[in-house]
Design a protein around this motif. Sequence first.
Motif, PDB file in Angstrom:
ATOM      1  N   ALA A 155       1.033  -1.179   0.000  1.00 56.39           N
ATOM      2  CA  ALA A 155       0.097   0.104   0.067  1.00 56.39           C
ATOM      3  C   ALA A 155       0.907   1.354   0.043  1.00 56.39           C
ATOM      4  O   ALA A 155       0.548   2.097  -0.677  1.00 56.39           O
ATOM      5  CB  ALA A 155      -0.962   0.153   1.151  1.00 56.39           C
ATOM      6  N   LEU A 156       1.851   1.430   0.840  1.00 53.50           N
ATOM      7  CA  LEU A 156       2.691   2.329   0.896  1.00 53.50           C
ATOM      8  C   LEU A 156       3.243   2.740  -0.611  1.00 53.50           C
ATOM      9  O   LEU A 156       3.431   3.800  -0.997  1.00 53.50           O
ATOM     10  CB  LEU A 156       3.806   2.347   1.983  1.00 53.50           C
ATOM     11  N   SER A 157       4.015   1.677  -1.210  1.00 57.98           N
ATOM     12  CA  SER A 157       4.508   1.907  -2.557  1.00 57.98           C
ATOM     13  C   SER A 157       3.301   2.302  -3.573  1.00 57.98           C
ATOM     14  O   SER A 157       3.771   3.591  -4.116  1.00 57.98           O
ATOM     15  CB  SER A 157       4.835   0.405  -3.185  1.00 57.98           C
ATOM     16  N   LEU A 158       2.029   2.089  -3.449  1.00 57.41           N
ATOM     17  CA  LEU A 158       1.162   2.499  -4.212  1.00 57.41           C
ATOM     18  C   LEU A 158       0.498   3.798  -4.120  1.00 57.41           C
ATOM     19  O   LEU A 158       0.475   4.961  -4.786  1.00 57.41           O
ATOM     20  CB  LEU A 158      -0.126   1.693  -4.278  1.00 57.41           C
ATOM     21  N   PHE A 159       0.580   4.015  -2.586  1.00 56.06           N
ATOM     22  CA  PHE A 159       0.256   5.831  -1.976  1.00 56.06           C
ATOM     23  C   PHE A 159       1.445   6.604  -2.784  1.00 56.06           C
ATOM     24  O   PHE A 159       0.909   7.617  -3.005  1.00 56.06           O
ATOM     25  CB  PHE A 159       0.136   5.591  -0.526  1.00 56.06           C
ATOM     26  N   ALA A 160       2.603   6.337  -2.550  1.00 57.83           N
ATOM     27  CA  ALA A 160       3.668   7.174  -2.943  1.00 57.83           C
ATOM     28  C   ALA A 160       3.581   7.320  -4.439  1.00 57.83           C
ATOM     29  O   ALA A 160       3.799   8.421  -5.011  1.00 57.83           O
ATOM     30  CB  ALA A 160       5.008   6.406  -2.635  1.00 57.83           C
ATOM     31  N   GLU A 161       3.221   6.248  -5.341  1.00 60.06           N
ATOM     32  CA  GLU A 161       3.487   6.445  -6.686  1.00 60.06           C
ATOM     33  C   GLU A 161       2.079   7.088  -7.433  1.00 60.06           C
ATOM     34  O   GLU A 161       2.418   7.879  -8.390  1.00 60.06           O
ATOM     35  CB  GLU A 161       3.452   4.778  -7.035  1.00 60.06           C
ATOM     36  N   GLN A 162       0.950   6.809  -6.798  1.00 65.68           N
ATOM     37  CA  GLN A 162      -0.069   7.307  -7.334  1.00 65.68           C
ATOM     38  C   GLN A 162      -1.150   7.925  -6.584  1.00 65.68           C
ATOM     39  O   GLN A 162      -2.228   8.554  -6.918  1.00 65.68           O
ATOM     40  CB  GLN A 162      -0.956   6.154  -8.309  1.00 65.68           C
TER      41      GLN A 162
ATOM     42  N   ALA B 230      -4.006  12.621   1.954  1.00 65.19           N
ATOM     43  CA  ALA B 230      -5.010  11.627   2.364  1.00 65.19           C
ATOM     44  C   ALA B 230      -6.222  12.581   3.113  1.00 65.19           C
ATOM     45  O   ALA B 230      -7.411  12.486   2.958  1.00 65.19           O
ATOM     46  CB  ALA B 230      -4.930  10.497   3.157  1.00 65.19           C
ATOM     47  N   VAL B 231      -5.804  13.424   3.969  1.00 66.13           N
ATOM     48  CA  VAL B 231      -6.557  14.141   4.612  1.00 66.13           C
ATOM     49  C   VAL B 231      -7.265  15.246   3.931  1.00 66.13           C
ATOM     50  O   VAL B 231      -8.496  15.524   4.179  1.00 66.13           O
ATOM     51  CB  VAL B 231      -5.726  15.020   5.781  1.00 66.13           C
ATOM     52  N   ARG B 232      -6.495  15.712   2.820  1.00 73.24           N
ATOM     53  CA  ARG B 232      -7.332  16.603   2.118  1.00 73.24           C
ATOM     54  C   ARG B 232      -8.346  15.946   1.095  1.00 73.24           C
ATOM     55  O   ARG B 232      -9.230  16.591   0.661  1.00 73.24           O
ATOM     56  CB  ARG B 232      -6.369  17.357   1.120  1.00 73.24           C
ATOM     57  N   SER B 233      -8.024  14.599   0.692  1.00 69.77           N
ATOM     58  CA  SER B 233      -8.896  14.029  -0.330  1.00 69.77           C
ATOM     59  C   SER B 233     -10.170  13.216   0.556  1.00 69.77           C
ATOM     60  O   SER B 233     -11.063  13.275  -0.202  1.00 69.77           O
ATOM     61  CB  SER B 233      -8.172  13.129  -0.959  1.00 69.77           C
ATOM     62  N   GLU B 234     -10.174  13.048   1.919  1.00 69.96           N
ATOM     63  CA  GLU B 234     -11.131  12.035   2.385  1.00 69.96           C
ATOM     64  C   GLU B 234     -11.700  12.741   3.730  1.00 69.96           C
ATOM     65  O   GLU B 234     -10.716  12.633   4.832  1.00 69.96           O
ATOM     66  CB  GLU B 234     -10.822  10.809   2.477  1.00 69.96           C
ATOM     67  N   PRO B 235     -12.798  13.204   3.767  1.00 68.75           N
ATOM     68  CA  PRO B 235     -13.184  13.603   5.361  1.00 68.75           C
ATOM     69  C   PRO B 235     -13.130  12.780   6.242  1.00 68.75           C
ATOM     70  O   PRO B 235     -12.701  13.145   7.421  1.00 68.75           O
ATOM     71  CB  PRO B 235     -14.823  14.254   4.983  1.00 68.75           C
ATOM     72  N   ASN B 236     -13.351  11.418   6.098  1.00 70.75           N
ATOM     73  CA  ASN B 236     -13.418  10.537   7.156  1.00 70.75           C
ATOM     74  C   ASN B 236     -11.799  10.422   7.799  1.00 70.75           C
ATOM     75  O   ASN B 236     -11.760  10.274   8.946  1.00 70.75           O
ATOM     76  CB  ASN B 236     -13.892   9.173   6.837  1.00 70.75           C
ATOM     77  N   VAL B 237     -10.820  10.511   6.734  1.00 68.02           N
ATOM     78  CA  VAL B 237      -9.344  10.440   7.113  1.00 68.02           C
ATOM     79  C   VAL B 237      -9.170  11.717   7.902  1.00 68.02           C
ATOM     80  O   VAL B 237      -8.390  11.517   8.888  1.00 68.02           O
ATOM     81  CB  VAL B 237      -8.706  10.268   5.963  1.00 68.02           C
TER      82      VAL B 237
ATOM     83  N   TYR C 252      11.063  20.144   5.330  1.00 69.22           N
ATOM     84  CA  TYR C 252      12.129  19.314   5.257  1.00 69.22           C
ATOM     85  C   TYR C 252      12.758  18.848   3.763  1.00 69.22           C
ATOM     86  O   TYR C 252      13.839  18.783   3.417  1.00 69.22           O
ATOM     87  CB  TYR C 252      11.941  18.157   6.320  1.00 69.22           C
ATOM     88  N   LEU C 253      11.682  18.456   3.111  1.00 66.78           N
ATOM     89  CA  LEU C 253      11.929  17.847   1.904  1.00 66.78           C
ATOM     90  C   LEU C 253      12.300  18.990   0.805  1.00 66.78           C
ATOM     91  O   LEU C 253      13.099  18.664  -0.099  1.00 66.78           O
ATOM     92  CB  LEU C 253      10.595  17.201   1.171  1.00 66.78           C
TER      93      LEU C 253
ATOM     94  N   VAL D 212      13.372   9.233   8.096  1.00 69.43           N
ATOM     95  CA  VAL D 212      12.768   8.033   7.979  1.00 69.43           C
ATOM     96  C   VAL D 212      11.580   8.053   7.142  1.00 69.43           C
ATOM     97  O   VAL D 212      11.215   7.297   6.152  1.00 69.43           O
ATOM     98  CB  VAL D 212      12.479   7.064   9.267  1.00 69.43           C
ATOM     99  N   GLY D 213      10.665   8.933   7.401  1.00 68.17           N
ATOM    100  CA  GLY D 213       9.369   9.020   6.983  1.00 68.17           C
ATOM    101  C   GLY D 213       8.718  10.189   6.224  1.00 68.17           C
ATOM    102  O   GLY D 213       7.327  10.349   6.389  1.00 68.17           O
ATOM    103  N   ALA D 214       9.510  11.124   5.842  1.00 70.75           N
ATOM    104  CA  ALA D 214       8.831  12.541   5.190  1.00 70.75           C
ATOM    105  C   ALA D 214       7.971  12.259   4.147  1.00 70.75           C
ATOM    106  O   ALA D 214       6.636  12.623   4.033  1.00 70.75           O
ATOM    107  CB  ALA D 214      10.026  13.393   4.768  1.00 70.75           C
ATOM    108  N   ALA D 215       8.037  10.906   3.185  1.00 73.96           N
ATOM    109  CA  ALA D 215       7.200  10.812   2.039  1.00 73.96           C
ATOM    110  C   ALA D 215       5.984  10.236   2.750  1.00 73.96           C
ATOM    111  O   ALA D 215       5.034  10.549   2.203  1.00 73.96           O
ATOM    112  CB  ALA D 215       7.976   9.840   1.345  1.00 73.96           C
ATOM    113  N   ILE D 216       5.837   9.404   3.865  1.00 76.24           N
ATOM    114  CA  ILE D 216       4.730   9.027   4.230  1.00 76.24           C
ATOM    115  C   ILE D 216       3.849  10.291   5.057  1.00 76.24           C
ATOM    116  O   ILE D 216       2.589  10.049   4.774  1.00 76.24           O
ATOM    117  CB  ILE D 216       4.879   7.969   5.633  1.00 76.24           C
ATOM    118  N   SER D 217       4.454  11.271   5.638  1.00 76.26           N
ATOM    119  CA  SER D 217       3.862  12.287   6.193  1.00 76.26           C
ATOM    120  C   SER D 217       3.045  12.952   4.992  1.00 76.26           C
ATOM    121  O   SER D 217       1.939  13.496   4.965  1.00 76.26           O
ATOM    122  CB  SER D 217       4.915  13.391   6.809  1.00 76.26           C
ATOM    123  N   ILE D 218       3.683  13.140   3.670  1.00 74.60           N
ATOM    124  CA  ILE D 218       3.043  13.885   2.636  1.00 74.60           C
ATOM    125  C   ILE D 218       2.029  13.046   2.040  1.00 74.60           C
ATOM    126  O   ILE D 218       0.703  13.559   1.775  1.00 74.60           O
ATOM    127  CB  ILE D 218       4.055  13.835   1.336  1.00 74.60           C
TER     128      ILE D 218
END
Length: 218
Positions: free
Chosen positions: A31-38, A124-131, A179-180, A113-119
């Motif tokens: 999932a992480l790979s796909l979230f980062a890619e698309q 996800a927060v912007r795109s989905e109200p439940n998130v 940071y990025l 370790v995880g700046a890309a995860i933070s992005i």
Amino acid sequence: MNQSSEAAALTAGTLRQRQAAATKETIIRAALSLFAEQGYARTTIEAIARNARVSPATVYAVFGSKRQVLVEIRRLWFREAELSGYIERALAEPDAAARLTLAARWIRHQLEVGAAISIIIDEAVRSEPNVARMWSALRLVADDTVSRVIGGVADQFAPGVSVSRAVDIMWALSRAAVYLELTGERGWTPDEYERWLAATLRQQLLGRDESPAANDPD
């Protein structure tokens, strides 16, 4: 049940637990790979399942929803960054300047370790109200951690700097996008980012007049 049967059952149970944990991590990393890619919004459970080579039913059985996959990605990030050790070292430091220097080291390592995860989380927060609602609750927990780290030296803050203001400043300076930008587009090293962050925190919270290169961390 005799002892040999009990031992066999225990071994089988342990093996199933290991297999379940391995499947869970495989799905998380797929999932992480796909979230980062698309992006989070464009990634479906079905796509995650294909990437992890499991069925969609397995993904739903393990996580229940795509949102929960994201929560587990965040948990994996924090575990791999070993944040608890950094936080405990900061909490043990009574001097405000030294504590903020340690806080900068913690944030640098977390982002390294995880700046890309933070992005991904921000998207996800912007795109989905439940998130967004779920992340608001998690943010309160994070705010509490930051408050504990810097609130313990609040008596050493500059006049007019409250704990809540200090938390706001720390969040603003430690955003993954900053940071990025600095370590990517601007060519800073992670060490340079850490020194800048530590000096800026000391300047903003303690009122110290120093250059960002001053008081390099050990």
